[in-house]
Write a protein that holds these residues in place. Sequence first.
Motif, PDB file in Angstrom:
ATOM      1  N   ARG A  37       0.864  -1.182   0.000  1.00 42.62           N
ATOM      2  CA  ARG A  37       0.000   0.000   0.000  1.00 42.62           C
ATOM      3  C   ARG A  37       0.897   1.227   0.000  1.00 42.62           C
ATOM      4  O   ARG A  37       1.857   1.295   0.763  1.00 42.62           O
ATOM      5  N   VAL A  38       0.579   2.162  -0.869  1.00 47.68           N
ATOM      6  CA  VAL A  38       1.321   3.414  -0.955  1.00 47.68           C
ATOM      7  C   VAL A  38       0.308   4.559  -1.001  1.00 47.68           C
ATOM      8  O   VAL A  38      -0.867   4.337  -1.311  1.00 47.68           O
ATOM      9  N   PRO A  39       0.744   5.784  -0.699  1.00 50.88           N
ATOM     10  CA  PRO A  39      -0.180   6.901  -0.862  1.00 50.88           C
ATOM     11  C   PRO A  39      -0.746   6.904  -2.288  1.00 50.88           C
ATOM     12  O   PRO A  39      -0.062   6.512  -3.240  1.00 50.88           O
ATOM     13  N   ARG A  40      -1.983   7.325  -2.412  1.00 51.74           N
ATOM     14  CA  ARG A  40      -2.712   7.227  -3.678  1.00 51.74           C
ATOM     15  C   ARG A  40      -1.893   7.742  -4.860  1.00 51.74           C
ATOM     16  O   ARG A  40      -1.310   8.814  -4.806  1.00 51.74           O
ATOM     17  N   VAL A  41      -1.871   6.937  -5.915  1.00 57.33           N
ATOM     18  CA  VAL A  41      -1.215   7.294  -7.171  1.00 57.33           C
ATOM     19  C   VAL A  41      -2.318   7.782  -8.108  1.00 57.33           C
ATOM     20  O   VAL A  41      -3.284   7.060  -8.375  1.00 57.33           O
ATOM     21  N   ALA A  42      -2.179   8.997  -8.586  1.00 59.25           N
ATOM     22  CA  ALA A  42      -3.255   9.672  -9.321  1.00 59.25           C
ATOM     23  C   ALA A  42      -3.778   8.894 -10.528  1.00 59.25           C
ATOM     24  O   ALA A  42      -4.979   8.885 -10.781  1.00 59.25           O
ATOM     25  N   ASP A  43      -2.926   8.232 -11.266  1.00 58.98           N
ATOM     26  CA  ASP A  43      -3.382   7.580 -12.496  1.00 58.98           C
ATOM     27  C   ASP A  43      -3.813   6.124 -12.310  1.00 58.98           C
ATOM     28  O   ASP A  43      -4.060   5.423 -13.282  1.00 58.98           O
ATOM     29  N   ILE A  44      -3.928   5.661 -11.078  1.00 55.77           N
ATOM     30  CA  ILE A  44      -4.404   4.292 -10.822  1.00 55.77           C
ATOM     31  C   ILE A  44      -5.866   4.369 -10.394  1.00 55.77           C
ATOM     32  O   ILE A  44      -6.204   5.048  -9.429  1.00 55.77           O
ATOM     33  N   PRO A  45      -6.754   3.693 -11.122  1.00 55.29           N
ATOM     34  CA  PRO A  45      -8.195   3.831 -10.880  1.00 55.29           C
ATOM     35  C   PRO A  45      -8.663   3.192  -9.578  1.00 55.29           C
ATOM     36  O   PRO A  45      -7.981   2.358  -8.987  1.00 55.29           O
ATOM     37  N   ASP A  46      -9.862   3.596  -9.179  1.00 49.75           N
ATOM     38  CA  ASP A  46     -10.501   3.037  -7.988  1.00 49.75           C
ATOM     39  C   ASP A  46     -10.846   1.571  -8.203  1.00 49.75           C
ATOM     40  O   ASP A  46     -11.183   1.146  -9.309  1.00 49.75           O
ATOM     41  N   ALA A  47     -10.768   0.807  -7.123  1.00 52.34           N
ATOM     42  CA  ALA A  47     -11.189  -0.597  -7.149  1.00 52.34           C
ATOM     43  C   ALA A  47     -12.693  -0.656  -7.367  1.00 52.34           C
ATOM     44  O   ALA A  47     -13.435   0.210  -6.901  1.00 52.34           O
ATOM     45  N   PRO A  57      -8.176  -2.727   2.600  1.00 50.04           N
ATOM     46  CA  PRO A  57      -7.938  -1.791   3.711  1.00 50.04           C
ATOM     47  C   PRO A  57      -7.846  -2.485   5.067  1.00 50.04           C
ATOM     48  O   PRO A  57      -7.078  -2.062   5.935  1.00 50.04           O
ATOM     49  N   ALA A  58      -8.582  -3.579   5.249  1.00 52.17           N
ATOM     50  CA  ALA A  58      -8.572  -4.286   6.537  1.00 52.17           C
ATOM     51  C   ALA A  58      -7.189  -4.856   6.859  1.00 52.17           C
ATOM     52  O   ALA A  58      -6.820  -4.973   8.021  1.00 52.17           O
ATOM     53  N   LEU A  59      -6.411  -5.187   5.832  1.00 51.10           N
ATOM     54  CA  LEU A  59      -5.062  -5.716   6.058  1.00 51.10           C
ATOM     55  C   LEU A  59      -4.166  -4.720   6.777  1.00 51.10           C
ATOM     56  O   LEU A  59      -3.210  -5.102   7.440  1.00 51.10           O
ATOM     57  N   PHE A  60      -4.478  -3.452   6.637  1.00 52.60           N
ATOM     58  CA  PHE A  60      -3.612  -2.411   7.180  1.00 52.60           C
ATOM     59  C   PHE A  60      -4.210  -1.707   8.396  1.00 52.60           C
ATOM     60  O   PHE A  60      -3.644  -0.728   8.875  1.00 52.60           O
ATOM     61  N   GLU A  61      -5.317  -2.195   8.908  1.00 56.08           N
ATOM     62  CA  GLU A  61      -5.907  -1.603  10.111  1.00 56.08           C
ATOM     63  C   GLU A  61      -4.923  -1.710  11.263  1.00 56.08           C
ATOM     64  O   GLU A  61      -4.268  -2.732  11.455  1.00 56.08           O
ATOM     65  N   GLY A  62      -4.809  -0.652  12.034  1.00 57.41           N
ATOM     66  CA  GLY A  62      -3.924  -0.643  13.178  1.00 57.41           C
ATOM     67  C   GLY A  62      -2.476  -0.312  12.861  1.00 57.41           C
ATOM     68  O   GLY A  62      -1.629  -0.334  13.754  1.00 57.41           O
ATOM     69  N   MET A  63      -2.179  -0.030  11.594  1.00 56.13           N
ATOM     70  CA  MET A  63      -0.807   0.341  11.247  1.00 56.13           C
ATOM     71  C   MET A  63      -0.494   1.722  11.808  1.00 56.13           C
ATOM     72  O   MET A  63      -1.347   2.608  11.798  1.00 56.13           O
ATOM     73  N   PRO A  64       0.717   1.937  12.282  1.00 54.90           N
ATOM     74  CA  PRO A  64       1.112   3.262  12.747  1.00 54.90           C
ATOM     75  C   PRO A  64       1.032   4.290  11.608  1.00 54.90           C
ATOM     76  O   PRO A  64       1.079   3.918  10.433  1.00 54.90           O
ATOM     77  N   ALA A  65       0.918   5.551  11.959  1.00 55.31           N
ATOM     78  CA  ALA A  65       0.769   6.616  10.968  1.00 55.31           C
ATOM     79  C   ALA A  65       1.922   6.647   9.963  1.00 55.31           C
ATOM     80  O   ALA A  65       1.722   6.964   8.798  1.00 55.31           O
ATOM     81  N   ASP A  66       3.132   6.297  10.406  1.00 58.41           N
ATOM     82  CA  ASP A  66       4.261   6.329   9.478  1.00 58.41           C
ATOM     83  C   ASP A  66       4.341   5.066   8.620  1.00 58.41           C
ATOM     84  O   ASP A  66       5.169   4.956   7.727  1.00 58.41           O
ATOM     85  N   GLY A  67       3.472   4.080   8.878  1.00 61.12           N
ATOM     86  CA  GLY A  67       3.408   2.885   8.048  1.00 61.12           C
ATOM     87  C   GLY A  67       4.383   1.791   8.397  1.00 61.12           C
ATOM     88  O   GLY A  67       4.464   0.787   7.707  1.00 61.12           O
ATOM     89  N   TYR A  68       5.138   1.958   9.468  1.00 55.18           N
ATOM     90  CA  TYR A  68       6.140   0.955   9.813  1.00 55.18           C
ATOM     91  C   TYR A  68       5.868   0.348  11.174  1.00 55.18           C
ATOM     92  O   TYR A  68       5.523   1.044  12.114  1.00 55.18           O
ATOM     93  N   LYS A  69       6.038  -0.955  11.251  1.00 55.52           N
ATOM     94  CA  LYS A  69       5.989  -1.662  12.528  1.00 55.52           C
ATOM     95  C   LYS A  69       7.341  -2.338  12.699  1.00 55.52           C
ATOM     96  O   LYS A  69       7.871  -2.907  11.745  1.00 55.52           O
ATOM     97  N   PRO A  70       7.899  -2.288  13.890  1.00 48.49           N
ATOM     98  CA  PRO A  70       9.188  -2.990  14.066  1.00 48.49           C
ATOM     99  C   PRO A  70       8.995  -4.496  13.955  1.00 48.49           C
ATOM    100  O   PRO A  70       7.952  -5.034  14.334  1.00 48.49           O
ATOM    101  N   LEU A  71       9.992  -5.148  13.425  1.00 45.14           N
ATOM    102  CA  LEU A  71       9.955  -6.602  13.364  1.00 45.14           C
ATOM    103  C   LEU A  71      10.158  -7.158  14.765  1.00 45.14           C
ATOM    104  O   LEU A  71      10.911  -6.596  15.564  1.00 45.14           O
TER     105      LEU A  71
END
Length: 78
Positions: A37-47, A57-71
């Motif tokens: 998942r990356v910030p929205r890319v303008a030329d990629i259409p909606d699902a 979107p459910a796969l990424f629920e609870g992810m920190p704001a910066d997008g990284y979780k420590p291993l």
Amino acid sequence: MNLQQFCSRSEFSRPYLEQPFSIGEWTYATNGHICVRVPRVADIPDATEEKILKSAPALFEGMPADGYKPLPRIEIPD
């Protein structure tokens, strides 16, 4: 940005996973095993596939704001 490399390429794949797609403020690419998942890319259409509108979107629920979780620490026996 080449998200295509993360998409499904199999002739038996689900066609809706063969191209990156956007939902809200994010763009996703998946082969059914991994999902990026990356910030929205303008030329990629909606699902449009109902199955992924909620599941991606459910796969990424609870992810920190910066997008990284420590291993987690892994103990390797001697």
